[in-house]
Motif scaffolding. Sequence first.
Motif, PDB file in Angstrom:
ATOM      1  N   ARG A 149      34.440  46.607  15.013  1.00  7.82           N
ATOM      2  CA  ARG A 149      33.935  45.721  13.971  1.00  7.82           C
ATOM      3  C   ARG A 149      32.437  45.883  13.787  1.00  7.82           C
ATOM      4  NH1 ARG A 149      35.966  39.642  14.545  1.00  7.82           N
ATOM      5  NH2 ARG A 149      34.434  38.953  13.035  1.00  7.82           N
ATOM      6  N   ILE A 176      24.652  36.743  14.429  1.00 10.47           N
ATOM      7  CA  ILE A 176      24.767  35.289  14.397  1.00 10.47           C
ATOM      8  C   ILE A 176      26.048  34.828  15.106  1.00 10.47           C
ATOM      9  CG2 ILE A 176      24.974  33.259  12.888  1.00 10.47           C
ATOM     10  CD1 ILE A 176      22.284  34.336  12.534  1.00 10.47           C
ATOM     11  N   THR A 177      27.156  35.547  14.898  1.00  7.39           N
ATOM     12  CA  THR A 177      28.394  35.114  15.554  1.00  7.39           C
ATOM     13  C   THR A 177      28.269  35.215  17.074  1.00  7.39           C
ATOM     14  OG1 THR A 177      29.499  37.252  15.582  1.00  7.39           O
ATOM     15  CG2 THR A 177      29.799  35.943  13.612  1.00  7.39           C
ATOM     16  N   LYS A 178      27.523  36.183  17.551  1.00  8.63           N
ATOM     17  CA  LYS A 178      27.289  36.272  19.002  1.00  8.63           C
ATOM     18  C   LYS A 178      26.490  35.055  19.462  1.00  8.63           C
ATOM     19  CE  LYS A 178      28.772  40.577  19.785  1.00  8.63           C
ATOM     20  NZ  LYS A 178      30.191  40.527  19.617  1.00  8.63           N
ATOM     21  N   LEU A 179      25.489  34.690  18.679  1.00  8.80           N
ATOM     22  CA  LEU A 179      24.669  33.537  19.058  1.00  8.80           C
ATOM     23  C   LEU A 179      25.499  32.265  19.075  1.00  8.80           C
ATOM     24  CD1 LEU A 179      21.330  34.180  17.159  1.00  8.80           C
ATOM     25  CD2 LEU A 179      21.783  34.412  19.589  1.00  8.80           C
ATOM     26  N   GLU A 180      26.445  32.154  18.126  1.00 11.57           N
ATOM     27  CA  GLU A 180      27.298  30.974  18.076  1.00 11.57           C
ATOM     28  C   GLU A 180      28.106  30.824  19.359  1.00 11.57           C
ATOM     29  OE1 GLU A 180      28.008  28.316  16.012  1.00 11.57           O
ATOM     30  OE2 GLU A 180      26.183  28.868  14.978  1.00 11.57           O
ATOM     31  N   GLN A 181      28.347  31.936  20.029  1.00  8.38           N
ATOM     32  CA  GLN A 181      29.083  31.864  21.299  1.00  8.38           C
ATOM     33  C   GLN A 181      28.128  31.820  22.477  1.00  8.38           C
ATOM     34  OE1 GLN A 181      31.996  35.156  21.353  1.00  8.38           O
ATOM     35  NE2 GLN A 181      31.518  35.271  19.182  1.00  8.38           N
ATOM     36  N   PHE A 182      26.850  31.555  22.205  1.00  5.63           N
ATOM     37  CA  PHE A 182      25.816  31.513  23.234  1.00  5.63           C
ATOM     38  C   PHE A 182      25.723  32.841  23.978  1.00  5.63           C
ATOM     39  CE2 PHE A 182      27.571  27.310  22.537  1.00  5.63           C
ATOM     40  CZ  PHE A 182      26.441  26.638  22.127  1.00  5.63           C
ATOM     41  N   ASN A 183      26.101  33.911  23.306  1.00  5.85           N
ATOM     42  CA  ASN A 183      26.057  35.240  23.900  1.00  5.85           C
ATOM     43  C   ASN A 183      24.742  35.913  23.486  1.00  5.85           C
ATOM     44  OD1 ASN A 183      26.450  37.806  24.768  1.00  5.85           O
ATOM     45  ND2 ASN A 183      28.345  38.186  23.643  1.00  5.85           N
ATOM     46  N   TYR A 184      23.646  35.465  24.106  1.00  4.69           N
ATOM     47  CA  TYR A 184      22.326  35.965  23.747  1.00  4.69           C
ATOM     48  C   TYR A 184      22.212  37.467  24.025  1.00  4.69           C
ATOM     49  CZ  TYR A 184      20.749  31.123  23.399  1.00  4.69           C
ATOM     50  OH  TYR A 184      20.593  29.812  23.034  1.00  4.69           O
ATOM     51  N   ARG A 204      21.898  25.254  20.348  1.00  2.00           N
ATOM     52  CA  ARG A 204      20.970  26.270  20.866  1.00  2.00           C
ATOM     53  C   ARG A 204      19.539  25.766  20.831  1.00  2.00           C
ATOM     54  NH1 ARG A 204      24.183  29.490  18.034  1.00  2.00           N
ATOM     55  NH2 ARG A 204      22.753  29.698  16.287  1.00  2.00           N
ATOM     56  N   GLU A 211      31.445  42.481   6.272  1.00  2.00           N
ATOM     57  CA  GLU A 211      30.688  41.785   7.307  1.00  2.00           C
ATOM     58  C   GLU A 211      29.438  42.595   7.634  1.00  2.00           C
ATOM     59  OE1 GLU A 211      32.769  39.193  10.746  1.00  2.00           O
ATOM     60  OE2 GLU A 211      32.804  41.333  11.040  1.00  2.00           O
ATOM     61  N   ASP A 254      34.718  36.861  21.773  1.00  2.00           N
ATOM     62  CA  ASP A 254      34.901  38.245  21.339  1.00  2.00           C
ATOM     63  C   ASP A 254      36.168  38.822  21.942  1.00  2.00           C
ATOM     64  OD1 ASP A 254      32.827  38.423  19.660  1.00  2.00           O
ATOM     65  OD2 ASP A 254      31.396  39.086  21.170  1.00  2.00           O
ATOM     66  N   GLY A 259      26.468  24.677  16.308  1.00  2.00           N
ATOM     67  CA  GLY A 259      26.095  25.664  17.315  1.00  2.00           C
ATOM     68  C   GLY A 259      24.597  25.919  17.328  1.00  2.00           C
ATOM     69  N   ALA A 260      23.999  26.007  16.148  1.00  2.00           N
ATOM     70  CA  ALA A 260      22.567  26.261  16.056  1.00  2.00           C
ATOM     71  C   ALA A 260      21.790  25.085  16.633  1.00  2.00           C
ATOM     72  CB  ALA A 260      22.162  26.487  14.603  1.00  2.00           C
ATOM     73  N   TYR A 292      32.412  21.624  22.989  1.00  2.00           N
ATOM     74  CA  TYR A 292      31.962  22.917  23.508  1.00  2.00           C
ATOM     75  C   TYR A 292      30.450  23.091  23.359  1.00  2.00           C
ATOM     76  CZ  TYR A 292      31.563  27.979  23.873  1.00  2.00           C
ATOM     77  OH  TYR A 292      31.193  29.245  24.227  1.00  2.00           O
ATOM     78  N   LEU A 312      25.167  39.254  10.408  1.00  2.00           N
ATOM     79  CA  LEU A 312      26.151  38.188  10.567  1.00  2.00           C
ATOM     80  C   LEU A 312      26.809  38.281  11.941  1.00  2.00           C
ATOM     81  CD1 LEU A 312      27.725  35.850   8.979  1.00  2.00           C
ATOM     82  CD2 LEU A 312      29.566  37.499   8.961  1.00  2.00           C
ATOM     83  N   LYS A 369      34.046  32.032  13.690  1.00  2.00           N
ATOM     84  CA  LYS A 369      33.065  32.628  14.590  1.00  2.00           C
ATOM     85  C   LYS A 369      31.674  32.057  14.344  1.00  2.00           C
ATOM     86  CE  LYS A 369      33.923  36.361  16.547  1.00  2.00           C
ATOM     87  NZ  LYS A 369      34.418  36.740  17.890  1.00  2.00           N
ATOM     88  N   THR A 370      31.433  31.563  13.139  1.00  2.00           N
ATOM     89  CA  THR A 370      30.100  31.036  12.853  1.00  2.00           C
ATOM     90  C   THR A 370      30.097  29.534  12.586  1.00  2.00           C
ATOM     91  OG1 THR A 370      30.421  31.656  10.552  1.00  2.00           O
ATOM     92  CG2 THR A 370      29.110  33.151  11.889  1.00  2.00           C
ATOM     93  N   TYR A 419      19.686  38.652   5.729  1.00  2.00           N
ATOM     94  CA  TYR A 419      20.828  37.801   6.086  1.00  2.00           C
ATOM     95  C   TYR A 419      21.082  36.738   5.016  1.00  2.00           C
ATOM     96  CZ  TYR A 419      23.593  34.357   8.631  1.00  2.00           C
ATOM     97  OH  TYR A 419      24.567  33.483   9.001  1.00  2.00           O
ATOM     98  N   ARG A 474      36.575  26.038  13.394  1.00  2.00           N
ATOM     99  CA  ARG A 474      37.403  26.166  14.597  1.00  2.00           C
ATOM    100  C   ARG A 474      38.459  25.064  14.626  1.00  2.00           C
ATOM    101  NH1 ARG A 474      32.303  27.318  18.361  1.00  2.00           N
ATOM    102  NH2 ARG A 474      31.467  28.594  16.691  1.00  2.00           N
ATOM    103  N   GLN A 493      38.078  27.871  23.210  1.00  2.00           N
ATOM    104  CA  GLN A 493      37.030  28.782  22.751  1.00  2.00           C
ATOM    105  C   GLN A 493      37.267  30.187  23.288  1.00  2.00           C
ATOM    106  OE1 GLN A 493      34.279  28.247  20.788  1.00  2.00           O
ATOM    107  NE2 GLN A 493      33.537  30.330  21.069  1.00  2.00           N
TER     108      GLN A 493
END
Lengths: 285, 348
Positions: A63, A242-250, B87, A235, B337, B83-84, B104, A239, B165-166, A220, B171, B331
């Motif tokens: 992806r 951002i989706t990684k950040l939404e999962q707190f995956n810095y 953070r 996609e 992912d 989510g933002a 979450y 974006l 995802k965003t 963006y 969700r 989640q």
Amino acid sequence: MIKESLHVSKKSKRHRVLPGYGLSMGYTVVYLSLIILLPLAVLFLKATTLSFSDFWRTVTDARVVASYKLTLSTSLVAALVNVVFGTLIAWVLVRYDFWGKRLADALVDLPFALPTAIAGIALTTLYAPNGWIGKYFDAMGIKVAYTPLGIMIALTFIGLPFVVRSVQPVLQDLDTQYEEAAATLGANSVQIFLKIIFPAIFPAIITGFALAFARALGEYGSVVFISGNMPMKTEITPLLIITKLEQFNYGGAAAIAAVMLLFSFILLFLINFWQWKTSNKQQHV
Amino acid sequence: MKKKLWMTIVSITLLLWVAGCSNQTVSNKTESNKSVKSEVELLNVSYDPTREFYQQFNKSFAAHWEKQTGQKVTIKQSHGGSGAQSRAVIDGLEADVVTLALAYDIDAIAKTGKISADWQKRLDNNSSPYTSTIVFLVRKGNPKGIKDWDDLVKKGVSVITPNPKTSGGARWNFLAAWGYALKKYNGDEQKAKEFVTKLYKNVPVLDSGARGSTTTFTEKGIGDVLIAWENEAYLALNQLGKDKFEIVNPSISILAEPPVAVVDQVAKKHGTEKVAKAYLDYLYSPEGQEIAAKNYYRPRDKQVAEKYLSQFPNIQLFTIDDQFGGWTKAQKTFFADGGVFDQIYKPQ
């Protein structure tokens, strides 16, 4: 001639036009470090929180790769479109006088001033299947919003000022006597453009292209609204960050960002090199 | 000489400016510490659609608190994607309380130690004073005859929902559909996955947030049905015209529980622990519940709920804890992912 210029440069060491070389250089270094180098260093540092195999898996995910392709290709097309039409606009603004010229000149800068999200919403409204422009395309069976075509339009919008503002001053400084001389010597207008004008503005066009392209890669706000964000199809890479950040995956976000940064570094380097070569060649001619 | 003087002036001004900035923050802090008795300030970091609700609620709470303790309280609001916002708090935004869309997102803050790990047990009802659910918004007259989740997977029905995802709200949408499919197929996970995959194949646009999806559906005229939070659906209905849209309640949906918590570390630092706790408690009071109901959030209080019965039709609701074993697990299974949502969009 050479002696004279040497003399000047020696002299200028003692009497510079602006004072405080040490202080201003100090500010420059501190400022660049704080504003640019440090954030970039932190970005790479974050990316290193991943193990190499995790890093590699993140940045080569199907992806993510699809998003690189989309982002790079739409940015490239948008920058090329801007090269053609931006140069044309610069030409019209410099060479012709018409009613409302000042207004047109000011309009060019609007994409800089407008929050990109607003631009995105406005463009989507226009190009949606029921929008003012979109409905005519829809009638022809062409979908604009929520397709790569829509992304390209948004990127063209935000990139336009870069080309116009790079080419405009060079055209302005271009003395028309060369064109007149060429005409007297029997050159036709195509020859004049290709041999006189184009070589002179070419480095500026490359600069504009590079800036517009680099800007589009990271865009963006204006794109998320018009792209439709369909995985594997529309996609864009920002974006996915951002989706990684939404999962707190810095770490994952930083990894993709680092790859993007690498792309732009390489591209800007290549373009700069190319520009350096063409302007060098010109000076030798 | 003159030039040197100039440089000195510029340098000194810059220095003073920098020093002034740091001084200011110091004096602000001492001020707030001193004035704990007469005046206090709270920062509520929340998510997007609660703006109007908290504006009304804050007024009511400030009056209530002043009457009770004589202390003036000013509440500042911050809104954004859930989510933002989470953070931002993790990265140092000094929120005294957080009121977010998903447990979450608060769990993520708790992981940093800013909120104690047992936060969700500290207040009644999983620390969520009001609830909502997921419903459908369709065009007036319901031209495609949409009545329940089954209609969303039919061929030729175009469904609008944001990207899970965003968007936190998205969700809930996803899990609501999944929960329905599980009930329908007696807990067969594979069939549920097929159902939800079919549903998402009917989605032409995945906006990045819930508001974006609402706009796509209402303004751009795309899609036959919008999957939305109940309160968002009512807001859209009231603002954009009851003559254009109508709400369809599915037979089964999810109980959306937006949670609230005091950010312990920050409240301790600001000396606002008491008022922050009272602020959240007040959400459970009849007054707070009433304001929530008026803003189309389902109240927990039975008496208030009864009063607004006509507004909130009876839908069979399941909770995320019963059906999916809590947010952290959901989640991981669905939205991380490589999770179920990513599998839906895997290239064939």
